[in-house]
Design a protein around this motif. Structure first.
Motif, PDB file in Angstrom:
ATOM      1  N   ALA A 223      28.008  27.348 -50.337  1.00 15.49           N
ATOM      2  CA  ALA A 223      27.510  27.399 -48.946  1.00 15.49           C
ATOM      3  C   ALA A 223      28.687  27.321 -47.987  1.00 15.49           C
ATOM      4  CB  ALA A 223      26.553  26.237 -48.693  1.00 15.49           C
ATOM      5  N   PRO A 224      28.689  28.147 -46.970  1.00 14.33           N
ATOM      6  CA  PRO A 224      29.797  28.106 -46.005  1.00 14.33           C
ATOM      7  C   PRO A 224      29.780  26.796 -45.238  1.00 14.33           C
ATOM      8  CG  PRO A 224      28.009  29.498 -45.196  1.00 14.33           C
ATOM      9  CD  PRO A 224      27.676  29.145 -46.606  1.00 14.33           C
ATOM     10  N   PRO A 225      30.928  26.399 -44.712  1.00 17.03           N
ATOM     11  CA  PRO A 225      30.968  25.155 -43.946  1.00 17.03           C
ATOM     12  C   PRO A 225      30.118  25.265 -42.696  1.00 17.03           C
ATOM     13  CG  PRO A 225      33.000  26.402 -43.657  1.00 17.03           C
ATOM     14  CD  PRO A 225      32.234  27.083 -44.735  1.00 17.03           C
TER      15      PRO A 225
ATOM     16  N   ARG B 172      26.785  19.694 -38.209  1.00 19.97           N
ATOM     17  CA  ARG B 172      28.088  19.187 -37.784  1.00 19.97           C
ATOM     18  C   ARG B 172      29.078  20.341 -37.675  1.00 19.97           C
ATOM     19  NH1 ARG B 172      25.988  15.237 -41.086  1.00 19.97           N
ATOM     20  NH2 ARG B 172      26.016  13.138 -40.200  1.00 19.97           N
ATOM     21  N   GLY B 173      30.244  20.006 -37.220  1.00 14.17           N
ATOM     22  CA  GLY B 173      31.314  20.994 -37.166  1.00 14.17           C
ATOM     23  C   GLY B 173      31.856  21.224 -35.778  1.00 14.17           C
ATOM     24  N   GLY B 174      31.166  20.657 -34.738  1.00 12.03           N
ATOM     25  CA  GLY B 174      31.634  20.895 -33.381  1.00 12.03           C
ATOM     26  C   GLY B 174      32.984  20.280 -33.101  1.00 12.03           C
ATOM     27  N   VAL B 175      33.199  19.041 -33.548  1.00 10.59           N
ATOM     28  CA  VAL B 175      34.467  18.365 -33.269  1.00 10.59           C
ATOM     29  C   VAL B 175      35.620  19.080 -33.952  1.00 10.59           C
ATOM     30  CG1 VAL B 175      35.745  16.207 -33.564  1.00 10.59           C
ATOM     31  CG2 VAL B 175      33.325  16.149 -32.919  1.00 10.59           C
ATOM     32  N   ARG B 176      35.406  19.492 -35.228  1.00 14.47           N
ATOM     33  CA  ARG B 176      36.483  20.170 -35.950  1.00 14.47           C
ATOM     34  C   ARG B 176      36.853  21.501 -35.321  1.00 14.47           C
ATOM     35  NH1 ARG B 176      33.225  18.425 -40.263  1.00 14.47           N
ATOM     36  NH2 ARG B 176      32.408  20.544 -40.544  1.00 14.47           N
TER      37      ARG B 176
ATOM     38  N   ALA C 131      29.235   7.900 -40.595  1.00 14.16           N
ATOM     39  CA  ALA C 131      28.787   7.259 -41.832  1.00 14.16           C
ATOM     40  C   ALA C 131      27.720   8.110 -42.524  1.00 14.16           C
ATOM     41  CB  ALA C 131      28.243   5.868 -41.530  1.00 14.16           C
ATOM     42  N   LEU C 132      26.791   8.661 -41.752  1.00 18.77           N
ATOM     43  CA  LEU C 132      25.767   9.520 -42.339  1.00 18.77           C
ATOM     44  C   LEU C 132      26.387  10.790 -42.929  1.00 18.77           C
ATOM     45  CD1 LEU C 132      22.908   9.245 -39.681  1.00 18.77           C
ATOM     46  CD2 LEU C 132      23.019   8.156 -41.935  1.00 18.77           C
ATOM     47  N   GLY C 133      27.389  11.330 -42.242  1.00 16.03           N
ATOM     48  CA  GLY C 133      28.052  12.517 -42.765  1.00 16.03           C
ATOM     49  C   GLY C 133      28.762  12.256 -44.066  1.00 16.03           C
ATOM     50  N   VAL C 134      29.447  11.121 -44.180  1.00 14.43           N
ATOM     51  CA  VAL C 134      30.134  10.760 -45.425  1.00 14.43           C
ATOM     52  C   VAL C 134      29.133  10.570 -46.555  1.00 14.43           C
ATOM     53  CG1 VAL C 134      31.536   8.992 -46.543  1.00 14.43           C
ATOM     54  CG2 VAL C 134      32.114   9.768 -44.221  1.00 14.43           C
ATOM     55  N   ALA C 135      28.023   9.891 -46.244  1.00  8.57           N
ATOM     56  CA  ALA C 135      27.006   9.667 -47.272  1.00  8.57           C
ATOM     57  C   ALA C 135      26.390  10.980 -47.740  1.00  8.57           C
ATOM     58  CB  ALA C 135      25.926   8.736 -46.740  1.00  8.57           C
TER      59      ALA C 135
ATOM     60  N   ARG D 173      27.794  13.938 -47.690  1.00 12.75           N
ATOM     61  CA  ARG D 173      28.795  14.689 -48.444  1.00 12.75           C
ATOM     62  C   ARG D 173      28.896  14.166 -49.879  1.00 12.75           C
ATOM     63  NH1 ARG D 173      32.782  13.609 -45.443  1.00 12.75           N
ATOM     64  NH2 ARG D 173      32.198  15.156 -43.881  1.00 12.75           N
ATOM     65  N   ARG D 174      28.815  12.860 -50.020  1.00 13.45           N
ATOM     66  CA  ARG D 174      28.875  12.285 -51.370  1.00 13.45           C
ATOM     67  C   ARG D 174      27.654  12.678 -52.183  1.00 13.45           C
ATOM     68  NH1 ARG D 174      31.125   6.102 -50.170  1.00 13.45           N
ATOM     69  NH2 ARG D 174      33.274   6.734 -49.646  1.00 13.45           N
ATOM     70  N   ARG D 175      26.475  12.733 -51.536  1.00 12.19           N
ATOM     71  CA  ARG D 175      25.279  13.152 -52.267  1.00 12.19           C
ATOM     72  C   ARG D 175      25.392  14.595 -52.705  1.00 12.19           C
ATOM     73  NH1 ARG D 175      22.584  10.203 -48.157  1.00 12.19           N
ATOM     74  NH2 ARG D 175      22.089  12.181 -47.108  1.00 12.19           N
ATOM     75  N   ARG D 176      25.940  15.458 -51.846  1.00 14.33           N
ATOM     76  CA  ARG D 176      26.109  16.866 -52.228  1.00 14.33           C
ATOM     77  C   ARG D 176      27.090  17.014 -53.381  1.00 14.33           C
ATOM     78  NH1 ARG D 176      26.268  17.771 -46.575  1.00 14.33           N
ATOM     79  NH2 ARG D 176      28.537  17.969 -46.699  1.00 14.33           N
ATOM     80  N   ASP D 177      28.178  16.239 -53.343  1.00 12.78           N
ATOM     81  CA  ASP D 177      29.169  16.338 -54.412  1.00 12.78           C
ATOM     82  C   ASP D 177      28.612  15.843 -55.737  1.00 12.78           C
ATOM     83  OD1 ASP D 177      30.906  17.312 -52.541  1.00 12.78           O
ATOM     84  OD2 ASP D 177      31.947  15.395 -52.210  1.00 12.78           O
ATOM     85  N   ALA D 178      27.718  14.855 -55.674  1.00 11.00           N
ATOM     86  CA  ALA D 178      27.168  14.301 -56.917  1.00 11.00           C
ATOM     87  C   ALA D 178      25.994  15.095 -57.444  1.00 11.00           C
ATOM     88  CB  ALA D 178      26.738  12.849 -56.688  1.00 11.00           C
ATOM     89  N   ALA D 179      25.363  15.927 -56.605  1.00 11.71           N
ATOM     90  CA  ALA D 179      24.181  16.680 -57.041  1.00 11.71           C
ATOM     91  C   ALA D 179      24.604  17.833 -57.953  1.00 11.71           C
ATOM     92  CB  ALA D 179      23.428  17.214 -55.828  1.00 11.71           C
ATOM     93  N   PRO D 180      23.782  18.166 -59.006  1.00  9.53           N
ATOM     94  CA  PRO D 180      24.098  19.312 -59.890  1.00  9.53           C
ATOM     95  C   PRO D 180      23.905  20.611 -59.141  1.00  9.53           C
ATOM     96  CG  PRO D 180      21.936  18.388 -60.423  1.00  9.53           C
ATOM     97  CD  PRO D 180      22.560  17.457 -59.421  1.00  9.53           C
ATOM     98  N   HIS D 181      24.620  21.670 -59.595  1.00  7.89           N
ATOM     99  CA  HIS D 181      24.498  22.990 -58.975  1.00  7.89           C
ATOM    100  C   HIS D 181      23.118  23.556 -59.223  1.00  7.89           C
ATOM    101  CE1 HIS D 181      28.643  23.322 -57.732  1.00  7.89           C
ATOM    102  NE2 HIS D 181      29.028  22.935 -58.942  1.00  7.89           N
ATOM    103  N   ARG D 182      22.545  24.202 -58.211  1.00  6.99           N
ATOM    104  CA  ARG D 182      21.229  24.814 -58.330  1.00  6.99           C
ATOM    105  C   ARG D 182      21.362  26.261 -58.768  1.00  6.99           C
ATOM    106  NH1 ARG D 182      18.070  22.879 -52.837  1.00  6.99           N
ATOM    107  NH2 ARG D 182      18.388  20.637 -53.081  1.00  6.99           N
ATOM    108  N   PRO D 183      20.294  26.804 -59.345  1.00  4.63           N
ATOM    109  CA  PRO D 183      20.313  28.245 -59.641  1.00  4.63           C
ATOM    110  C   PRO D 183      20.514  29.046 -58.378  1.00  4.63           C
ATOM    111  CG  PRO D 183      18.478  27.157 -60.743  1.00  4.63           C
ATOM    112  CD  PRO D 183      19.077  26.152 -59.822  1.00  4.63           C
ATOM    113  N   ALA D 184      20.917  30.294 -58.562  1.00  5.64           N
ATOM    114  CA  ALA D 184      21.275  31.134 -57.408  1.00  5.64           C
ATOM    115  C   ALA D 184      20.120  31.307 -56.456  1.00  5.64           C
ATOM    116  CB  ALA D 184      21.767  32.501 -57.905  1.00  5.64           C
TER     117      ALA D 184
END
Length: 497
Positions: free
Chosen positions: A17-19, A423-427, A464-468, A470-481
């Motif tokens: 997924a794009p940023p 998110r992404g406005g500040v960056r 804090a919500l953004g960090v949490a 991101r960690r959930r996304r990193d820990a989740a298994p990849h989904r089918p296409a």
């Protein structure tokens, strides 16, 4: 063409997924404002609802007073000529022996005379005795707060602090601090949406009733109503903050630094006080400095009328050896707020301060407070304030409705509320936005402390919500296409208005 078995059998892997991208044409400022408007609307709206409801109740305070205290505040029959003020003060003193007379407002028209007694046991409240100015008969007594009846005082405390004292004032200051941010932010967001969709300017001010039912129509009502209310909401926010606990203190310090307060009226006399005449045939009235001659009230009032102070006035006895003050108290437009200092012994005007000579900021502050309280323009002022309160309630309800209407409804992604803007406005902000924006935000936070603290809290929670997440996304298994959710930024939030 030669292809290996592996190339034919392996399914293509889904692209990551794009940023998160800033919404609305890639503008980072728009994305940041959208996220701020959404979170502030969700979290601060309850305070705005309470302020609107209590303010709406306060708009009918004059009618409540007339219904509850009409027999005390007004006379049954207007006479040809009032009795001497000294006799009215004497009648009030007989009905209220304790305390000292701190002020007298002679009755005009069908209004009774108000004789205000300061009693130490009442702290910042007073006892006010109401006298028929044409007969000298006492019509009643109320416990007042700076001239306000018990009912008006109760409604005022409800609006200012929810009857919670100094702690309760935080709610109203927080609401006023964020109200202007939400109002201006909503205007910018709606203008950007209309410009991006190339719709006519008419839809900036008129709801688009041709839109399909659902969030689009709700957003249209939310935004266009907010546009109509913007000027009034900004006015309420600014005037409300002038007497708030923290921002009001900063505002007062600013007036002092600019020497923009209402000028002080000198009550000094060149010579010491002449002895009072106890044989004047009038009751003695305990004033600010002890027993004073009641006949002085008529002498001082005559001098003030001769000096041009017409309409309702308030006479305030001074300390021994100082002048008394007479102040116009007509708060309806055009206001009458001129003041004179009068020697109570000789009836000589010793000093004068006219409202026309006040600094401009002092004039605007005084007029703004009266308009905020609904008295500057009479019933018209009450109607305008009631319309603002009702309109603000509608805008808040529509905002929450959009939040609910934009909730995901797919069976595998069902939720009770809508998702926040991405998110992404500040960056995405340009390099110069930080050195320019941080000092500006810091200055606003210093001037409006509750706004600054709550904004900082929003930022900490959002990070804090953004960090949490991101960690959930990193820990989740990849989904089918075919089960990859849509990229961030493609879903719309109800806060985007």
């Amino acid at each position: 063409m030669d292809m290996s078995v592996t190339e034919l059998s392996d399914p293509p892997r889904p692209e990551p997924a794009p940023p998160a991208r800033p919404a609305r044409g890639g503008s980072p400022f728009g994305a940041l404002l959208l996220r701020l408007h959404f979170y502030a609307g969700i979290l601060v709206a309850p305070f705005l609802v309470v302020a609107a409801l209590t303010g709406l109740a306060y708009t009918v305070a004059p009618q409540v007073d007339a219904a509850l205290y009409g027999e005390v505040l007004t006379v049954t029959q207007v006479g040809e000529r009032p009795v001497p003020v000294a006799d009215q003060v004497g009648a009030a003193r007989n009905a209220h022996p304790e305390g000292s007379v701190s002020a007298v407002q002679p009755g005009t028209g069908d209004r009774t005379t108000r004789v205000v007694f300061t009693v130490p046991e009442l702290a910042d409240k007073q006892h006010t005795v109401y006298v028929d100015p044409y007969t000298g008969r006492v019509q009643g007594q109320l416990t007042t707060w700076f001239g306000s009846t018990p009912a008006t005082t109760w409604l005022d405390d409800l609006h200012r602090n929810l009857h919670l004292g100094a702690v309760g004032r935080h709610y109203s200051e927080l609401a006023a601090s964020w109200l202007w941010v939400l109002a201006l932010g909503g205007v910018v967001l709606w203008w950007r949406r209309r410009r991006a969709s190339r719709s006519t300017a008419r839809h900036l001010l008129v709801p688009d009733l041709t839109a399909a039912r659902g969030v689009r129509r709700t957003r249209s009502w939310h935004a266009t109503t907010g546009i109509w209310l913007t000027v009034g909401l900004l006015f309420l926010a600014a005037t409300g903050l002038t007497w708030s606990r923290y921002a009001g203190a900063n505002f007062g310090a600013g007036l002092d630094a600019l020497d923009a307060r209402a000028p002080q009226l000198s009550t000094a006399l060149a010579a010491g006080p002449a002895p009072a005449d106890p044989g004047g045939g009038h009751h003695g009235a305990a004033g600010a400095g002890g027993v004073v001659e009641s006949a002085a009230f008529d002498r001082v009032l005559t001098a003030a009328r001769t000096a041009g102070l017409a309409g309702p006035v308030e006479i305030a006895p001074g300390e021994p050896g100082s002048a008394w003050t007479v102040t116009q108290v007509d708060n309806t437009w055009p206001v009458a707020k001129d003041r004179v200092a009068v020697d109570p012994t000789t009836g000589t005007v010793t000093a004068r301060s006219d409202f026309a000579d006040w600094p401009l900021l002092a004039q605007l502050s005084g007029l703004g407070i009266q308009a905020h309280m609904g008295v500057l323009l009479g019933p018209v002022n009450q109607i305008l304030l009631a319309a603002l309160a009702l309109g603000l309630l509608c805008v808040v309800v529509w905002g929450y409705r959009m939040w609910w209407q934009r909730r995901p409804t797919r069976a595998d992604r069902r939720a009770r509320t809508g998702t926040p803007p991405p998110r992404g406005g500040v960056r995405g902000l340009p390099w110069w936005a930080v050195p320019v924006g941080v000092p500006v935000v810091a200055a606003i936070g210093w001037a409006l402390p509750l706004l600054g603290l709550s904004l900082l809290a929003f930022l900490v929670v959002d990070v804090a919500l953004g960090v949490a997440a991101r960690r959930r996304r990193d820990a989740a298994p990849h989904r089918p296409a075919d089960d990859v959710p849509p990229p961030a930024g493609t879903s719309h939030s109800p806060g985007d208005d």
